[in-house]
Scaffold this motif. Structure first.
Motif, PDB file in Angstrom:
ATOM      1  N   UNK A   8       0.822  -1.202   0.000  1.00 53.36           N
ATOM      2  CA  UNK A   8       0.000   0.000   0.000  1.00 53.36           C
ATOM      3  C   UNK A   8       0.860   1.256   0.000  1.00 53.36           C
ATOM      4  N   UNK A   9       0.615   2.135  -0.952  1.00 54.44           N
ATOM      5  CA  UNK A   9       1.238   3.454  -0.971  1.00 54.44           C
ATOM      6  C   UNK A   9       0.270   4.451  -0.367  1.00 54.44           C
ATOM      7  N   UNK A  10       0.737   5.189   0.641  1.00 57.17           N
ATOM      8  CA  UNK A  10      -0.068   6.257   1.246  1.00 57.17           C
ATOM      9  C   UNK A  10       0.700   7.557   1.073  1.00 57.17           C
ATOM     10  N   UNK A  11       0.160   8.468   0.282  1.00 63.40           N
ATOM     11  CA  UNK A  11       0.854   9.739   0.079  1.00 63.40           C
ATOM     12  C   UNK A  11       0.594  10.661   1.273  1.00 63.40           C
ATOM     13  N   UNK A  85      -3.356   2.167  -3.614  1.00 67.25           N
ATOM     14  CA  UNK A  85      -2.890   3.548  -3.546  1.00 67.25           C
ATOM     15  C   UNK A  85      -3.900   4.375  -2.755  1.00 67.25           C
ATOM     16  N   UNK A  86      -3.410   5.077  -1.748  1.00 64.59           N
ATOM     17  CA  UNK A  86      -4.243   5.988  -0.974  1.00 64.59           C
ATOM     18  C   UNK A  86      -3.746   7.407  -1.249  1.00 64.59           C
ATOM     19  N   UNK A  87      -4.547   8.198  -1.943  1.00 60.02           N
ATOM     20  CA  UNK A  87      -4.163   9.566  -2.277  1.00 60.02           C
ATOM     21  C   UNK A  87      -4.637  10.508  -1.169  1.00 60.02           C
ATOM     22  N   UNK A  88      -3.721  10.784  -0.259  1.00 53.73           N
ATOM     23  CA  UNK A  88      -4.043  11.527   0.952  1.00 53.73           C
ATOM     24  C   UNK A  88      -3.306  12.855   1.070  1.00 53.73           C
ATOM     25  N   UNK A  89      -2.202  13.039   0.367  1.00 52.44           N
ATOM     26  CA  UNK A  89      -1.319  14.186   0.590  1.00 52.44           C
ATOM     27  C   UNK A  89      -2.061  15.517   0.444  1.00 52.44           C
ATOM     28  N   UNK A 121      -1.129  15.139  -8.250  1.00 58.31           N
ATOM     29  CA  UNK A 121      -0.472  14.177  -7.358  1.00 58.31           C
ATOM     30  C   UNK A 121      -1.145  12.822  -7.392  1.00 58.31           C
ATOM     31  N   UNK A 122      -2.468  12.816  -7.418  1.00 58.08           N
ATOM     32  CA  UNK A 122      -3.203  11.548  -7.472  1.00 58.08           C
ATOM     33  C   UNK A 122      -2.991  10.839  -8.799  1.00 58.08           C
ATOM     34  N   UNK A 138      -5.902  -6.903  -9.943  1.00 57.26           N
ATOM     35  CA  UNK A 138      -6.477  -6.423  -8.687  1.00 57.26           C
ATOM     36  C   UNK A 138      -5.864  -5.067  -8.361  1.00 57.26           C
ATOM     37  N   UNK A 139      -6.684  -4.146  -7.909  1.00 59.57           N
ATOM     38  CA  UNK A 139      -6.163  -2.866  -7.451  1.00 59.57           C
ATOM     39  C   UNK A 139      -7.189  -2.143  -6.609  1.00 59.57           C
ATOM     40  N   UNK A 140      -6.694  -1.367  -5.663  1.00 60.14           N
ATOM     41  CA  UNK A 140      -7.563  -0.539  -4.836  1.00 60.14           C
ATOM     42  C   UNK A 140      -6.974   0.876  -4.820  1.00 60.14           C
ATOM     43  N   UNK A 141      -7.766   1.825  -5.289  1.00 65.02           N
ATOM     44  CA  UNK A 141      -7.377   3.232  -5.255  1.00 65.02           C
ATOM     45  C   UNK A 141      -8.396   3.962  -4.392  1.00 65.02           C
ATOM     46  N   UNK A 142      -7.927   4.635  -3.365  1.00 65.06           N
ATOM     47  CA  UNK A 142      -8.822   5.318  -2.431  1.00 65.06           C
ATOM     48  C   UNK A 142      -8.339   6.755  -2.284  1.00 65.06           C
ATOM     49  N   UNK A 143      -9.192   7.669  -2.653  1.00 66.72           N
ATOM     50  CA  UNK A 143      -8.865   9.092  -2.617  1.00 66.72           C
ATOM     51  C   UNK A 143      -9.511   9.744  -1.400  1.00 66.72           C
ATOM     52  N   UNK A 144      -8.787  10.641  -0.765  1.00 67.13           N
ATOM     53  CA  UNK A 144      -9.300  11.300   0.425  1.00 67.13           C
ATOM     54  C   UNK A 144      -9.937  12.631   0.037  1.00 67.13           C
ATOM     55  N   UNK A 145     -11.237  12.741   0.302  1.00 70.15           N
ATOM     56  CA  UNK A 145     -11.990  13.941  -0.037  1.00 70.15           C
ATOM     57  C   UNK A 145     -12.388  14.726   1.200  1.00 70.15           C
ATOM     58  N   UNK A 146     -13.497  15.442   1.103  1.00 73.36           N
ATOM     59  CA  UNK A 146     -13.964  16.261   2.213  1.00 73.36           C
ATOM     60  C   UNK A 146     -15.478  16.440   2.141  1.00 73.36           C
ATOM     61  N   UNK A 147     -16.101  16.527   3.321  1.00 73.46           N
ATOM     62  CA  UNK A 147     -17.540  16.797   3.342  1.00 73.46           C
ATOM     63  C   UNK A 147     -17.854  18.272   3.088  1.00 73.46           C
ATOM     64  N   UNK A 148     -16.818  19.086   2.938  1.00 73.78           N
ATOM     65  CA  UNK A 148     -17.043  20.494   2.604  1.00 73.78           C
ATOM     66  C   UNK A 148     -17.679  20.660   1.224  1.00 73.78           C
TER      67      UNK A 148
END
Length: 253
Positions: A8-11, A85-89, A121-122, A138-148
């Motif tokens: 798992x890559x976590x940015x 891949x977790x796009x968090x940065x 970046x993502x 197989x792959x899992x891509x999870x992007x970090x968003x916002x409730x704003x």
């Protein structure tokens, strides 16, 4: 693929939410790539805490060559292909309502910084892992968003606009990559209590959010990390293109 078989890559994983996500995956036995840009000491301290199944690698996620080199180095280190891949940065932004520029003060460069950090970046991270995921089927891509996006309690213009673009990115990638066994989803938190980015948020803002939240509390980084684990796990194998809001019920979408 079980969580303990994933690499798992976590940015942006040296601190805050990224560190909580890294810990969550490491606790499940996954190999964890802790990406950092400036926070070398914190990243190395996190690796020391997590043990042999973690590696810290510096890279500016906006630089495609650096991201490619980071992934190749980590894959070589673990001897396993990148599966997740977790796009968090978060690039150059803090949740400080007092310092936020208003509509008359904003400059395009403010938006450009967030769009490049969030979407470019993502894209770089996804492209660096794509060949490995296709090989695995197989792959899992999870992007970090916002409730704003749904409820801009504070008008963080450039940040929210970047995350809105990331939602479009999420759904388009989900449409194209599903044929390869790759799911793409977004997890959108509310104001987290707390991360480095939210440490300058006033108690008044936290109190206002907690007052109108059904669970009467601000979400913790660890609680949001658990939702990220769900999307990476076999239990979410039929879910893609979705945006899950994790904020104690403040936004019901």
């Amino acid at each position: 693929m079980q969580l303990n078989k994933q690499t798992v890559l976590i940015t942006g994983a040296s601190r805050g939410l990224g560190a909580a996500i890294a810990e969550a995956f490491a606790n499940e036995g996954a190999n964890v790539i802790i990406n950092y840009f400036k926070s070398k000491q914190k990243a190395e301290e996190l690796v020391e805490r997590l043990g042999d199944n973690a590696i810290a690698v510096q890279a500016d996620i906006r630089d495609k060559n650096q991201v490619d080199e980071m992934v190749d180095r980590a894959v070589s280190h673990f001897g396993t292909p990148l599966s997740t891949v977790i796009n968090n940065a978060l690039v150059d932004f803090r949740f400080d309502p007092g310092a936020q520029k208003n509509a008359a003060e904003l400059e395009w460069d403010n938006f450009q910084t967030q769009i490049e950090g969030t979407v470019k970046g993502s894209l770089n991270a996804v492209q660096a892992g794509l060949a490995y995921m296709k090989e695995l089927g197989f792959g899992r891509i999870i992007n970090i968003g916002t409730n704003l996006l749904q409820n801009p309690v504070v008008a963080y213009h450039e940040y929210t606009t970047g995350k809105a673009a990331l939602l479009g990115f999420t759904r388009n990638m989900a449409k194209e990559l599903g044929q390869y066994g790759i799911t793409v989803n977004m997890v959108s938190g509310g104001l987290l209590k707390e991360t480095d980015a939210s440490s300058v948020t006033t108690g008044e803002v936290f109190g206002m959010v907690e007052l109108v939240t059904p669970l009467q509390k601000a979400t913790s980084p660890q609680e949001l990390a658990d939702a990220v684990l769900f999307f990476a796990s076999p239990w979410a194998r039929a879910v893609t293109g979705q945006n899950l809001v994790v904020d104690g019920g403040l936004v019901m979408d």
